[in-house]
Design an enzyme around this catalytic site. Structure first.
Site: not given
Length: 173
Positions: A133-134
């Site tokens: 989850p950047c």
């Protein structure tokens, strides 16, 4: 051999990649660094890992917290692997800053300081969007900056997860 699969998300088309066993890529079509880990021999296939990944994404985009993460295989430098490992630990519905990740990476490598810009490069080159989850990384002060898929998608992903958007903003250019 590498394989690809096309997935239709509510935010637009995505391309998933696999080595046949694990997910090795997930990009919004047309995003920055799209397909950076793909070689020329990638071909479309309907593999069990793609079914698992699509089911996970279906749950995610339906607004629920997906349970079983499909197998992921990340390859990169020790620095990028450290950044991506930290990304995977950011809880659903929460955000952290690039500076915080820089502190954690500096501690891991035993250095006094790590520039947040270097971390930004590692975050930006994440080849498995959403699963790693950047989009949960923000600038200091709540700036929604640096998402290879586009800031509009970053904001929508955070909203989907129930993040309080009142303290976040899109920087003016």
């Amino acid at each position: 051999m590498q394989y690809i699969y096309k997935y239709r998300s509510p935010l637009g088309g995505m391309t998933l990649a696999s080595d046949g066993t694990a997910l090795t890529g997930a990009w919004f079509d047309g995003q920055k660094y799209f397909g950076a880990t793909l070689r020329g021999d990638a071909r479309e296939a309907d593999l069990p890992i793609f079914g698992e990944a699509a089911a996970w994404l279906d749950d995610y985009f339906a607004g629920s917290r997906p349970a079983a993460m499909p197998a992921l295989r990340l390859e990169g430098t020790a620095f990028r692997m450290a950044v991506w490992d930290i990304l995977r630990q950011i809880p659903y519905g929460e955000v952290v800053t690039y500076g915080h990740i820089a502190e954690l990476v500096a501690r891991k490598f035993g250095v006094g300081r790590m520039p947040a810009q270097a971390v930004g490069g590692g975050v930006g080159h994440n080849p498995i969007s959403i699963f790693v989850p950047c989009h949960r990384v923000v600038g200091s002060g709540g700036s929604l900056t640096g998402y290879a898929g586009g800031l509009d998608k970053k904001a929508r992903l955070l909203e989907l997860e129930g993040v309080d958007m009142a303290r976040l903003y899109v920087p003016k250019r």
